[in-house]
Design a protein around this motif. Structure first.
Motif, PDB file in Angstrom:
ATOM      1  N   TYR A 129       5.748  21.870   3.530  1.00 39.36           N
ATOM      2  CA  TYR A 129       6.105  21.030   4.682  1.00 39.36           C
ATOM      3  C   TYR A 129       7.597  20.725   4.725  1.00 39.36           C
ATOM      4  O   TYR A 129       8.026  19.814   5.435  1.00 39.36           O
ATOM      5  N   ASP A 130       8.370  21.495   3.944  1.00 40.78           N
ATOM      6  CA  ASP A 130       9.814  21.394   4.005  1.00 40.78           C
ATOM      7  C   ASP A 130      10.317  19.964   3.750  1.00 40.78           C
ATOM      8  O   ASP A 130      11.136  19.434   4.500  1.00 40.78           O
ATOM      9  N   LEU A 131       9.784  19.353   2.694  1.00 38.34           N
ATOM     10  CA  LEU A 131      10.205  17.998   2.326  1.00 38.34           C
ATOM     11  C   LEU A 131      11.269  18.093   1.244  1.00 38.34           C
ATOM     12  O   LEU A 131      11.167  18.947   0.360  1.00 38.34           O
ATOM     13  N   SER A 132      12.274  17.227   1.293  1.00 36.90           N
ATOM     14  CA  SER A 132      13.264  17.264   0.222  1.00 36.90           C
ATOM     15  C   SER A 132      12.639  16.671  -1.053  1.00 36.90           C
ATOM     16  O   SER A 132      11.809  15.757  -0.973  1.00 36.90           O
ATOM     17  N   TYR A 133      13.023  17.223  -2.209  1.00 35.90           N
ATOM     18  CA  TYR A 133      12.470  16.695  -3.453  1.00 35.90           C
ATOM     19  C   TYR A 133      13.351  17.077  -4.634  1.00 35.90           C
ATOM     20  O   TYR A 133      14.170  17.997  -4.540  1.00 35.90           O
ATOM     21  N   GLU A 134      13.177  16.354  -5.755  1.00 36.59           N
ATOM     22  CA  GLU A 134      13.834  16.720  -7.021  1.00 36.59           C
ATOM     23  C   GLU A 134      12.737  16.916  -8.060  1.00 36.59           C
ATOM     24  O   GLU A 134      11.840  16.080  -8.170  1.00 36.59           O
ATOM     25  N   ARG A 183       0.877  -1.164   0.000  1.00 36.90           N
ATOM     26  CA  ARG A 183       0.000   0.000   0.000  1.00 36.90           C
ATOM     27  C   ARG A 183       0.919   1.219   0.000  1.00 36.90           C
ATOM     28  O   ARG A 183       1.839   1.316   0.814  1.00 36.90           O
ATOM     29  N   LEU A 184       0.656   2.154  -0.918  1.00 35.79           N
ATOM     30  CA  LEU A 184       1.535   3.312  -1.090  1.00 35.79           C
ATOM     31  C   LEU A 184       1.440   4.271   0.094  1.00 35.79           C
ATOM     32  O   LEU A 184       0.357   4.451   0.662  1.00 35.79           O
ATOM     33  N   ILE A 185       2.585   4.874   0.379  1.00 36.52           N
ATOM     34  CA  ILE A 185       2.600   5.926   1.400  1.00 36.52           C
ATOM     35  C   ILE A 185       3.417   7.096   0.839  1.00 36.52           C
ATOM     36  O   ILE A 185       4.621   6.991   0.656  1.00 36.52           O
ATOM     37  N   ARG A 186       2.686   8.156   0.472  1.00 33.31           N
ATOM     38  CA  ARG A 186       3.322   9.307  -0.183  1.00 33.31           C
ATOM     39  C   ARG A 186       3.220  10.524   0.714  1.00 33.31           C
ATOM     40  O   ARG A 186       2.129  10.904   1.125  1.00 33.31           O
ATOM     41  N   LEU A 187       4.373  11.135   1.019  1.00 26.04           N
ATOM     42  CA  LEU A 187       4.340  12.369   1.813  1.00 26.04           C
ATOM     43  C   LEU A 187       3.841  13.538   0.992  1.00 26.04           C
ATOM     44  O   LEU A 187       3.282  14.495   1.527  1.00 26.04           O
ATOM     45  N   THR A 188       4.046  13.473  -0.320  1.00 29.71           N
ATOM     46  CA  THR A 188       3.641  14.593  -1.181  1.00 29.71           C
ATOM     47  C   THR A 188       2.121  14.770  -1.163  1.00 29.71           C
ATOM     48  O   THR A 188       1.626  15.870  -1.165  1.00 29.71           O
ATOM     49  N   ASP A 248      11.381  10.117   0.767  1.00 34.95           N
ATOM     50  CA  ASP A 248      11.032   9.537   2.081  1.00 34.95           C
ATOM     51  C   ASP A 248       9.836   8.591   2.064  1.00 34.95           C
ATOM     52  O   ASP A 248       9.618   7.844   3.011  1.00 34.95           O
ATOM     53  N   GLY A 249       9.002   8.673   1.024  1.00 38.95           N
ATOM     54  CA  GLY A 249       7.821   7.797   0.968  1.00 38.95           C
ATOM     55  C   GLY A 249       8.167   6.436   0.396  1.00 38.95           C
ATOM     56  O   GLY A 249       9.330   6.121   0.136  1.00 38.95           O
ATOM     57  N   GLY A 250       7.140   5.631   0.170  1.00 39.82           N
ATOM     58  CA  GLY A 250       7.358   4.294  -0.377  1.00 39.82           C
ATOM     59  C   GLY A 250       6.108   3.464  -0.224  1.00 39.82           C
ATOM     60  O   GLY A 250       5.023   3.885  -0.599  1.00 39.82           O
ATOM     61  N   VAL A 275       1.721  17.413 -10.380  1.00 38.66           N
ATOM     62  CA  VAL A 275       3.078  17.967 -10.280  1.00 38.66           C
ATOM     63  C   VAL A 275       3.086  19.207  -9.389  1.00 38.66           C
ATOM     64  O   VAL A 275       3.872  19.322  -8.436  1.00 38.66           O
ATOM     65  N   GLN A 276       2.171  20.145  -9.660  1.00 37.07           N
ATOM     66  CA  GLN A 276       2.154  21.395  -8.889  1.00 37.07           C
ATOM     67  C   GLN A 276       1.784  21.143  -7.427  1.00 37.07           C
ATOM     68  O   GLN A 276       2.340  21.762  -6.511  1.00 37.07           O
ATOM     69  N   GLY A 277       0.827  20.215  -7.200  1.00 33.71           N
ATOM     70  CA  GLY A 277       0.415  19.895  -5.827  1.00 33.71           C
ATOM     71  C   GLY A 277       1.546  19.256  -5.043  1.00 33.71           C
ATOM     72  O   GLY A 277       1.740  19.538  -3.859  1.00 33.71           O
ATOM     73  N   ALA A 278       2.316  18.381  -5.706  1.00 30.54           N
ATOM     74  CA  ALA A 278       3.441  17.717  -5.026  1.00 30.54           C
ATOM     75  C   ALA A 278       4.514  18.752  -4.659  1.00 30.54           C
ATOM     76  O   ALA A 278       5.057  18.739  -3.542  1.00 30.54           O
ATOM     77  N   ILE A 279       4.795  19.681  -5.589  1.00 25.24           N
ATOM     78  CA  ILE A 279       5.797  20.721  -5.302  1.00 25.24           C
ATOM     79  C   ILE A 279       5.329  21.583  -4.126  1.00 25.24           C
ATOM     80  O   ILE A 279       6.082  21.897  -3.202  1.00 25.24           O
ATOM     81  N   LYS A 280       4.032  21.934  -4.159  1.00 25.49           N
ATOM     82  CA  LYS A 280       3.468  22.779  -3.101  1.00 25.49           C
ATOM     83  C   LYS A 280       3.595  22.076  -1.733  1.00 25.49           C
ATOM     84  O   LYS A 280       4.026  22.681  -0.745  1.00 25.49           O
TER      85      LYS A 280
END
Ligand code: FAD
Length: 387
Positions: A114-119, A53-58, A146-148, A104-109
């Protein structure tokens, strides 16, 4: 049939994803707990089964849930440490689609807020990082490390086994047929016995509406399907080498992740609600229409974006998810019966939160303040929920 009634501090009806976590958190707090399930514990008929089951911080659909995902991750790590087996796989997550898409925009936001690292990657950069992806050239992607995913079957097992170490008792193949509030708690009637308890926690998934009549119009169980596919080169699509993903091409959303066990490369549709389910008469065998959808909607789209991941069909799973009208959860006391607490309506996205939902349900039973905002889950937002 057992005749004399036994009394517990709390009875939990439904030991699936959410109920197993509730049994664990209640037992860990020293309560005398009984967990009852109509099927095996764990089982593959409810919503909590399989390899992932997916767990996405974004969490681009619901950015207000990011603190809840964070707390859930902390609780999963703690559970994993106590259990001594891997439950959580931090493969990283990819949210992809056209550059201006909500995905894409929602994940960046969410990452910024929430100060998450991302590329932030172009389609080509994504394919260089994870060669299994072959998205259109004009797509972009957000990679968050960090998710998975978590293994639902093992998580149910871990919650139950650790709860039993704290004294909880669980009975499989015992169906709750009725319950009633009393002056000092509840009585619970099953097909085998009568029990009493100070509190009743109803975490019966798609069957909740059969136990709480007035939630019948609020909770809608749906039949959904998810596909498992055979990759050309399995190694490329194992959790070590491949992340979980959410893609929206502008008209349809897809989700999936690595081949994490026996299920194959996972690929599902986000808007997958074609047929309302009847939980009292649910048959998990795929229908001919669902088999056709597997060959068209799932296989064709999986092959479009992951030609090496979806060589042939490996598996089709039909199961139920239970939606509320606003797709937020219900985790609250029943207004008419304050000793009865419901955790339901997880709207196809609840498993990642089940560690946290168990904690919140235990907070409600023991009248403790919760670590996260629980107003989102208030039952009073829906009208007339008295029994
Ligand atoms: C294909 C699919 C993919 C999903 N993907 C994700 C994902 O990637 N990430 C995510 O977070 N979530 C995901 N979800 C959603 C998530 O799995 C569910 O929200 C979650 O599992 C719900 O758990 P539950 O405990 O409410 O229900 P269940 O796990 O179904 O538990 C309910 C239990 O109650 C028992 N029960 C019912 N009535 C009675 C009774 N009268 N007496 C005794 N026992 C009873 C049932 O037997 C069952 O075991 C997915 C769901 C599906 C089906």
């Amino acid at each position: 049939m057992q005749t004399s009634s036994q009394r517990f501090d709390a009875i939990v009806v439904g030991v699936g994803g959410i109920g197993s976590a509730a049994v664990y958190h209640l037992a860990q707090r020293g309560l005398d707990v009984l967990g009852l399930d109509q099927y095996n514990i764990p089982n593959s008929i409810g919503s909590s089964h399989g390899d992932s089951r997916l767990i996405r911080l974004t969490n681009h659909e619901d950015p207000e849930y990011v603190p809840h995902v964070r707390r859930s991750l902390t609780l999963w790590e703690s559970l994993e440490n106590q259990y001594g087996e891997q439950l959580l796989h931090r493969t990283g997550t990819v949210d992809a689609g056209p550059p201006d898409s909500d995905t894409v925009q929602g994940a960046i936001k969410a990452c910024k807020e929430y100060d998450l690292s991302y590329e932030h990657l172009s389609s080509q950069e994504l394919s260089e990082k994870f060669p299994g992806f072959e998205l259109p050239e004009d797509f972009e992607a957000v990679y968050q490390p960090d998710g998975g995913f978590i293994n639902p079957t093992k998580c149910v097992q871990a919650h139950v086994e650790l709860a039993q170490e704290h004294g909880a008792v669980t009975h499989a193949h015992e169906t709750v047929e009725d319950w009633n509030s009393t002056a000092d708690g509840v009585t619970v009637e099953t097909d085998r016995a009568t029990y009493e308890a100070d509190n009743l926690v109803i975490t019966a998934g798609a069957w909740t509406q059969l136990l709480v009549d007035e939630l019948e119009e609020t909770l809608t169980p749906w039949r959904v399907i998810v596909g498992g596919f055979q990759p050309a080169d399995r190694e490329q699509f194992t959790p070590k080498n491949f992340p979980v993903f959410s893609i929206n091409d502008g008209s349809q959303g897809y989700y999936g992740g690595p081949d994490a066990g026996t299920s194959g490369f996972k690929f599902g549709l986000v808007d997958n609600l074609e047929e309302v389910a009847n939980p009292g008469d649910f048959d998990p065998r795929p229908t001919e229409k669902e088999r056709e959808r597997l060959r068209t909607e799932l296989l064709e789209n999986a092959q479009r974006y992951f030609p090496e991941g979806a060589r042939t069909i490996k598996r089709l799973k039909t199961c139920m998810v239970t939606h509320t009208p606003d797709q937020d959860f219900i985790v609250d006391h029943l207004p008419s019966d304050p000793n009865v607490i419901v955790g339901a309506g997880f709207s196809g996205k609840g498993f990642k939160f089940s560690s946290l939902m168990g904690e919140l349900l235990a907070d409600l039973v023991t009248h403790q303040e919760s670590a996260v905002d629980v107003e989102l889950f208030d039952i009073s937002r829906f009208q007339r929920v008295t029994r």
